[in-house]
Design a protein around this motif. Structure first.
Motif, PDB file in Angstrom:
ATOM      1  N   ARG A   1       1.011  -1.075   0.215  1.00  0.00           N
ATOM      2  CA  ARG A   1       0.380   0.191   0.522  1.00  0.00           C
ATOM      3  C   ARG A   1       1.214   1.667   0.139  1.00  0.00           C
ATOM      4  O   ARG A   1       0.422   2.382  -0.378  1.00  0.00           O
ATOM      5  CB  ARG A   1      -0.978   0.092   1.214  1.00  0.00           C
TER       6      ARG A   1
ATOM      7  N   THR B   1       2.015   2.498  -3.309  1.00  0.00           N
ATOM      8  CA  THR B   1       0.199   3.435  -4.522  1.00  0.00           C
ATOM      9  C   THR B   1      -0.180   4.474  -4.411  1.00  0.00           C
ATOM     10  O   THR B   1       0.396   5.493  -3.331  1.00  0.00           O
ATOM     11  CB  THR B   1      -0.660   2.120  -3.953  1.00  0.00           C
ATOM     12  N   HIS B   2      -0.670   5.466  -5.156  1.00  0.00           N
ATOM     13  CA  HIS B   2      -1.100   6.459  -4.972  1.00  0.00           C
ATOM     14  C   HIS B   2      -2.737   6.377  -3.964  1.00  0.00           C
ATOM     15  O   HIS B   2      -2.895   6.216  -3.768  1.00  0.00           O
ATOM     16  CB  HIS B   2      -1.002   7.364  -6.720  1.00  0.00           C
ATOM     17  N   GLN B   3      -2.869   7.992  -3.873  1.00  0.00           N
ATOM     18  CA  GLN B   3      -4.255   7.444  -3.187  1.00  0.00           C
ATOM     19  C   GLN B   3      -5.516   7.048  -3.967  1.00  0.00           C
ATOM     20  O   GLN B   3      -6.281   7.383  -2.983  1.00  0.00           O
ATOM     21  CB  GLN B   3      -4.484   9.398  -3.355  1.00  0.00           C
ATOM     22  N   ASP B   4      -5.303   7.442  -4.963  1.00  0.00           N
ATOM     23  CA  ASP B   4      -6.066   6.729  -5.868  1.00  0.00           C
ATOM     24  C   ASP B   4      -6.080   5.258  -6.153  1.00  0.00           C
ATOM     25  O   ASP B   4      -6.720   4.771  -6.913  1.00  0.00           O
ATOM     26  CB  ASP B   4      -6.041   7.571  -7.580  1.00  0.00           C
ATOM     27  N   GLY B   5      -5.297   4.267  -5.574  1.00  0.00           N
ATOM     28  CA  GLY B   5      -5.319   2.999  -5.159  1.00  0.00           C
ATOM     29  C   GLY B   5      -4.067   2.572  -6.375  1.00  0.00           C
ATOM     30  O   GLY B   5      -4.094   1.306  -5.946  1.00  0.00           O
TER      31      GLY B   5
END
Length: 242
Positions: free
Chosen positions: A151, A154-158
């Motif tokens: 996790r 990963t970026h904030q948008d997943g």
């Protein structure tokens, strides 16, 4: 080397969120049944790895079927092989099922990550800082630990970030492009240095010592043309030829 068929996901535990994977266990299944099923799946993992005589999936290759038009079963088999290979190197992940490993890593596989990229993310942050924890001892919940480590990448948008391998490939491509551009600029400068010399020779440039040195650096055909032009200019200035 053949591997066994796809196994189910790890059962729900107190601090482990249920994986977003295919084949989740039914909430109505008794806890004792889920535990027995998970134990059987873990034994299957250990048995598959015990039979491993070569990498189940190349460490630095993208996790995707090699042939076009692959079926869903082909994708599942490839992901399972990659998941087992991760468990071979990350011993702590042998305490969870391969299906759980695949469920967590699958978005990164689909983004082009390799097995080596996933293993790197277990020990390093995206900023290049090594985790102080040794990733072997003191992990009470391997599933939650594994999910947390990926996790972080990963970026904030997943969406997964670029992996270490993808970053290295992009940097290598940039260096190659810069080298090609530098070579083209060097060639252009050489051409510009040669063209003015040819024009001055054709117009009857000075043939002194400095001019001779410059002419020696010119290609033979350029020097020959300059000599012919100089001879014609000298003949035109000679009164006896008029």
């Amino acid at each position: 080397m053949p591997v066994d068929a796809e196994v189910g996901a790890v059962p729900t535990e107190r601090s482990v969120p249920p994986p977003p994977a295919r084949g989740r266990t039914s909430p109505a299944e008794p806890a004792a049944g889920r535990t027995a099923r998970a134990d059987a799946q873990r034994r299957e993992v250990r048995a598959a790895l015990a039979r491993r005589t070569a990498p189940l999936w190349p460490a630095h290759a993208p996790v995707r079927p090699p042939a076009a038009g692959a079926t869903r079963q082909d994708w599942q088999q490839v992901h399972r092989r990659a998941g087992l290979e991760i468990q071979h190197h990350a011993l702590v992940l042998r305490r969870i099922t391969t299906a759980y490993v695949v469920a967590v890593a699958e978005p990164h596989f689909e983004a082009g990550w390799s097995v080596a990229d996933v293993l790197h993310a277990l020990d390093w942050t995206p900023q290049g800082v090594r985790y102080t924890h040794d990733s072997v001892t003191g992990i009470e919940n391997p599933g939650a630990w594994f999910a947390a480590r990926l996790r972080a990448w990963t970026h904030q948008d997943g969406a997964p970030m670029r992996s270490r391998g993808q970053r290295a490939a992009a940097e290598a491509e940039q260096r190659r492009t810069e080298a090609v551009a530098a070579a083209q600029r060097h060639t252009a400068r050489r051409v510009q240095q040669q063209v003015p010399g040819a024009e001055s020779g054709a117009a009857g440039a000075d043939v002194g010592s400095q001019g001779a040195t410059e002419q020696e650096r010119q290609p033979f055909r350029v020097r020959w043309a300059a000599q012919i032009a100089a001879g014609r200019a000298e003949a035109s200035r000679d009164p006896g030829n008029q």
